[in-house]
Design a protein around this motif. Structure first.
Motif, PDB file in Angstrom:
ATOM      1  N   THR A  40       0.818  -1.201   0.000  1.00  0.00           N
ATOM      2  CA  THR A  40       0.000   0.000   0.000  1.00  0.00           C
ATOM      3  C   THR A  40       0.860   1.262   0.000  1.00  0.00           C
ATOM      4  O   THR A  40       0.548   2.235  -0.686  1.00  0.00           O
ATOM      5  CB  THR A  40      -0.948  -0.015   1.208  1.00  0.00           C
ATOM      6  OG1 THR A  40      -1.810  -1.144   1.084  1.00  0.00           O
ATOM      7  CG2 THR A  40      -1.774   1.247   1.267  1.00  0.00           C
ATOM      8  N   ARG A  43       2.079   1.748  -3.448  1.00  0.00           N
ATOM      9  CA  ARG A  43       1.038   2.279  -4.330  1.00  0.00           C
ATOM     10  C   ARG A  43       0.744   3.744  -4.034  1.00  0.00           C
ATOM     11  O   ARG A  43       0.603   4.554  -4.957  1.00  0.00           O
ATOM     12  CB  ARG A  43      -0.245   1.468  -4.166  1.00  0.00           C
ATOM     13  CG  ARG A  43      -0.149   0.088  -4.765  1.00  0.00           C
ATOM     14  CD  ARG A  43      -1.502  -0.558  -4.886  1.00  0.00           C
ATOM     15  NE  ARG A  43      -1.344  -2.002  -5.059  1.00  0.00           N
ATOM     16  CZ  ARG A  43      -1.442  -2.878  -4.082  1.00  0.00           C
ATOM     17  NH1 ARG A  43      -1.733  -2.488  -2.843  1.00  0.00           N
ATOM     18  NH2 ARG A  43      -1.268  -4.164  -4.334  1.00  0.00           N
ATOM     19  N   ALA A  44       0.637   4.066  -2.775  1.00  0.00           N
ATOM     20  CA  ALA A  44       0.312   5.445  -2.395  1.00  0.00           C
ATOM     21  C   ALA A  44       1.347   6.410  -2.966  1.00  0.00           C
ATOM     22  O   ALA A  44       1.033   7.542  -3.333  1.00  0.00           O
ATOM     23  CB  ALA A  44       0.249   5.568  -0.877  1.00  0.00           C
ATOM     24  N   PRO A  48      -0.916   6.939  -6.769  1.00  0.00           N
ATOM     25  CA  PRO A  48      -1.816   7.406  -5.702  1.00  0.00           C
ATOM     26  C   PRO A  48      -3.288   7.104  -5.981  1.00  0.00           C
ATOM     27  O   PRO A  48      -4.082   6.941  -5.034  1.00  0.00           O
ATOM     28  CB  PRO A  48      -1.570   8.916  -5.671  1.00  0.00           C
ATOM     29  CG  PRO A  48      -0.272   9.123  -6.356  1.00  0.00           C
ATOM     30  CD  PRO A  48      -0.103   7.999  -7.321  1.00  0.00           C
ATOM     31  N   ASP A  49      -3.660   7.022  -7.249  1.00  0.00           N
ATOM     32  CA  ASP A  49      -5.063   6.810  -7.587  1.00  0.00           C
ATOM     33  C   ASP A  49      -5.565   5.450  -7.119  1.00  0.00           C
ATOM     34  O   ASP A  49      -6.770   5.246  -6.960  1.00  0.00           O
ATOM     35  CB  ASP A  49      -5.263   6.893  -9.103  1.00  0.00           C
ATOM     36  CG  ASP A  49      -4.909   8.279  -9.611  1.00  0.00           C
ATOM     37  OD1 ASP A  49      -4.846   9.206  -8.776  1.00  0.00           O
ATOM     38  OD2 ASP A  49      -4.686   8.418 -10.823  1.00  0.00           O
ATOM     39  N   VAL A  51      -5.134   4.041  -4.270  1.00  0.00           N
ATOM     40  CA  VAL A  51      -5.460   3.904  -2.841  1.00  0.00           C
ATOM     41  C   VAL A  51      -6.479   4.967  -2.427  1.00  0.00           C
ATOM     42  O   VAL A  51      -6.635   5.980  -3.110  1.00  0.00           O
ATOM     43  CB  VAL A  51      -4.201   4.027  -1.956  1.00  0.00           C
ATOM     44  CG1 VAL A  51      -3.150   2.992  -2.356  1.00  0.00           C
ATOM     45  CG2 VAL A  51      -3.633   5.424  -2.029  1.00  0.00           C
ATOM     46  N   ALA A  53      -8.207   8.065  -0.378  1.00  0.00           N
ATOM     47  CA  ALA A  53      -7.651   9.351   0.039  1.00  0.00           C
ATOM     48  C   ALA A  53      -7.139   9.277   1.466  1.00  0.00           C
ATOM     49  O   ALA A  53      -6.083   9.819   1.808  1.00  0.00           O
ATOM     50  CB  ALA A  53      -8.714  10.445  -0.089  1.00  0.00           C
ATOM     51  N   THR A  55      -6.057   6.612   3.174  1.00  0.00           N
ATOM     52  CA  THR A  55      -4.814   5.847   3.230  1.00  0.00           C
ATOM     53  C   THR A  55      -3.642   6.675   2.731  1.00  0.00           C
ATOM     54  O   THR A  55      -2.569   6.706   3.329  1.00  0.00           O
ATOM     55  CB  THR A  55      -4.938   4.590   2.353  1.00  0.00           C
ATOM     56  OG1 THR A  55      -6.097   3.876   2.764  1.00  0.00           O
ATOM     57  CG2 THR A  55      -3.707   3.719   2.493  1.00  0.00           C
ATOM     58  N   ARG A  56      -3.905   7.348   1.631  1.00  0.00           N
ATOM     59  CA  ARG A  56      -2.865   8.175   1.027  1.00  0.00           C
ATOM     60  C   ARG A  56      -2.339   9.182   2.040  1.00  0.00           C
ATOM     61  O   ARG A  56      -1.130   9.352   2.209  1.00  0.00           O
ATOM     62  CB  ARG A  56      -3.462   8.909  -0.178  1.00  0.00           C
ATOM     63  CG  ARG A  56      -2.484   9.226  -1.274  1.00  0.00           C
ATOM     64  CD  ARG A  56      -3.185   9.975  -2.379  1.00  0.00           C
ATOM     65  NE  ARG A  56      -4.378   9.289  -2.854  1.00  0.00           N
ATOM     66  CZ  ARG A  56      -5.494   9.902  -3.233  1.00  0.00           C
ATOM     67  NH1 ARG A  56      -5.584  11.221  -3.201  1.00  0.00           N
ATOM     68  NH2 ARG A  56      -6.520   9.206  -3.644  1.00  0.00           N
ATOM     69  N   LEU A  60       1.414   9.487   3.496  1.00  0.00           N
ATOM     70  CA  LEU A  60       2.210  10.704   3.336  1.00  0.00           C
ATOM     71  C   LEU A  60       2.689  11.226   4.690  1.00  0.00           C
ATOM     72  O   LEU A  60       3.836  11.686   4.829  1.00  0.00           O
ATOM     73  CB  LEU A  60       1.377  11.768   2.610  1.00  0.00           C
ATOM     74  CG  LEU A  60       1.645  11.931   1.111  1.00  0.00           C
ATOM     75  CD1 LEU A  60       2.218  10.675   0.480  1.00  0.00           C
ATOM     76  CD2 LEU A  60       0.430  12.422   0.375  1.00  0.00           C
TER      77      LEU A  60
END
Lengths: 367, 367
Positions: A40, A43-44, A48-49, A51, A53, A55-56, A60
């Motif tokens: 994850t 991917r984030a 980014p798309d 995962v 928002a 999780t992102r 971050l």
DNA sequence: CTGAAAGCGCTTACAG
DNA sequence: CTGAAAGCGCTTACAG
């Protein structure tokens, strides 16, 4: 994200910051802090798309907290990339290329790519270098600034699996690869129209090598502008050069030897303009009092010459940035390379600009 | 090495060569062809002493047969290296650095290292860049060509775990890091002694910034040479510059304004000499007829100036190669960095050479 | 002097 | 939208 875990993690982070030889944070550390899996986190960061928002944001935040920086060697290994692009330059010591290279470097480094620069006119030769980079998978992409490489070096029946190639400034004619260029024809017109507007009617030019694409385009624009103003193209006012300072010096001697000297000269490079002016100066001819001179390129030194040089500015940094950005596109979309139409669309022609300084003035005796 | 296997392998290799998108040979392929383990291949390539001569030969043959090229991303990942060194340059567009950089690139690429070049005078600032490379493990080593970085940027209580730093050309005084330099003092003497030998007794100089190490050393050599010849140092024949072309232009105006003009001027950089000569030329003063000029550096353009410039040649490519070679040593021997004595020994002072061209001649009226 | 095996730090089908 | 797991291609203690 259990509270105790977070507290432990923070303590560990503190310790890590104190001991420099401690390990740098890895994706696993970020995953732990964010309370997600490494997949994850990956991917984030990369897509980014994929995962949510929420999780992102958590990822971050964890990245910021841990000071995580991706290990590019690991990514490259996994993705089977080299992480490098290669720039092929005709003469590395030519100051014209410096800003182009830094434009390329800027875009490339933002994308996490290394830039390797190779001089095609070095003893080991262009052929070998291209073979090295093109066939041996030592780079993910090429930017070629040398239009004198032969098409044969690039073509061949096994195009697939090779890194994409982007030309910039110069290009190989009859070889349908995309290129980032300027409208050399238009640039030449700007130069000549400026001289005509000042009142010049006797205009010569110092060209580059006759087999060079830039020479051909600029010579075309030069002739067009004269023709439009109803001025003849005087053949013996054409002086052959090769873009170098030294050839500008030789051009000055040619000009001096003329019975009917043109009152203005358009040099196809600033380097030639520089040599031309210096040598004229040495022979007691003043620029722009005795003859006006326009250059091409607007290299750094142009504004500091004596006199400061009127020239056609090439957006050198932009050329580099654009070439790199387009190459990145090509690298991301391998299937696009098979699409001849899309490839033709891809090239960019960047704007040119006349920069008026002190090397041009009205002709002493206006006609 | 069973015969059938070899035959199969060869067939597979043939196929591989035909299909470009087929995988490149890996260490495993070499191991199979040589009939040894991957560990042995790795040793034969990286630490040949650890394997028998026989094995080594078999591995080398297998490498040649398969066309194996090591995947550097994999090596770097495994060894926890970045595979890059960073060069910090004061002004990337300064042509003085081009050959130094290519010298560095040559040695580094032979060692399988990428070279990243960063301009310390760029907007994002030197501090941030150094922090980036020094603290964040983005490089395996640094070569610093800018002596105006403050010691504080490098020092700190957590030296270990940081990549080694090598200075070249310039260096930070009072900071005991090794540096590859030239004997600037001696270079200045060569220049002045040449002028004295030509018969000059009135010699001025155009210096660099006063806080610059190079300026201080060259100014010292300049004074020494005058003193040895029994000539006085005339204070108002000292002209302040900053190594740039532009400051050479300004210096010419200063020289023109003097009542008692020196018959010869030693400029601390070729760029300043270039600006100085051009501006004098513009004012009707001829070099070397009216005044002799010596530069410093021997940049590419120096031989093509009008007149070709007498100057002190710096072995620029060698400086780059040497700095890179020493940095490689430092990278291989981390324990050496703790040994202050060894570090002091490490620096190199490279030879300088007077190159006599046409910008110097006997003074018109010998004293 | 040599080999089997673990692991560097990521990414990405695959399954859910 | 997310996770468990395999694997990119090397190197290097460890054991023999």
């Amino acid at each position: 994200m259990k509270a105790e875990n977070r507290a432990e993690d923070l303590a560990a982070d503190q310790e890590r910051l104190l001991k420099v030889d401690a390990k740098l944070p890895r994706i696993r550390d970020v995953a732990r802090v964010a309370g997600v899996s490494t997949a994850t986190v990956s991917r984030a960061l990369s897509q980014p798309d994929l995962v949510s928002a929420e999780t992102r944001a958590a990822v971050l935040a964890a990245v910021a907290e841990t000071g995580y920086r991706m290990n590019l060697a690991a990514r490259n290994l996994r993705r089977k990339q080299t992480g490098s692009i290669v720039v092929l330059v005709p003469h590395l010591s030519n100051p014209f290329f410096s800003l182009i290279l830094s434009g390329i470097a800027k875009v490339a480094s933002e994308a996490g790519l290394n830039v390797l620069v190779a001089d095609t006119r070095e003893p080991d030769g262009a052929d070998r270098q291209i073979a090295e980079y093109l066939y041996n998978n030592r780079s993910d992409g090429l930017i070629v600034l040398d239009g004198n490489l032969t098409e044969a070096m690039f073509s061949g029946d096994d195009r697939k699996g090779r890194p994409p190639v982007m030309f910039a400034c110069e290009w190989v004619e009859d070889y349908d690869q995309p290129a980032v260029t300027v409208d050399n024809r238009h640039g030449a017109r700007l130069a000549v129209e400026h001289l005509i507007a000042l009142g010049h009617r006797h205009i010569g030019h110092v060209a580059g090598p006759s087999d060079n694409v830039l020479t051909r385009q600029r010579a075309g624009g030069f002739r067009d502008a004269l023709a439009e103003a109803g001025l003849p193209t005087v053949e013996h006012w054409f002086i052959q050069g090769d873009f170098t300072l030294r050839s500008g010096v030789a051009a000055a001697e040619r000009w001096l030897a003329l019975d009917d000297r043109p009152t203005a000269v358009f040099c196809f490079s600033d380097a030639m303009a520089c040599g031309f002016i210096s040598q004229l100066n040495r022979r007691g001819i003043r620029v722009p009092d005795d003859v006006s001179v326009v250059g091409f390129d607007d290299i750094d030194i142009a504004a500091h010459l004596i006199p400061p040089l009127t020239t056609i500015r090439q957006p050198r940094a932009l050329i580099g940035e654009t070439a790199a950005a387009l190459l990145l596109q090509l690298m991301r979309l391998p299937e696009m390379r098979e699409d001849a139409a899309a490839m033709k669309q891809m090239g960019k022609i960047l704007p040119l600009e006349l920069v008026v300084r002190d090397s041009t003035a009205k002709p002493r005796r206006a006609p």
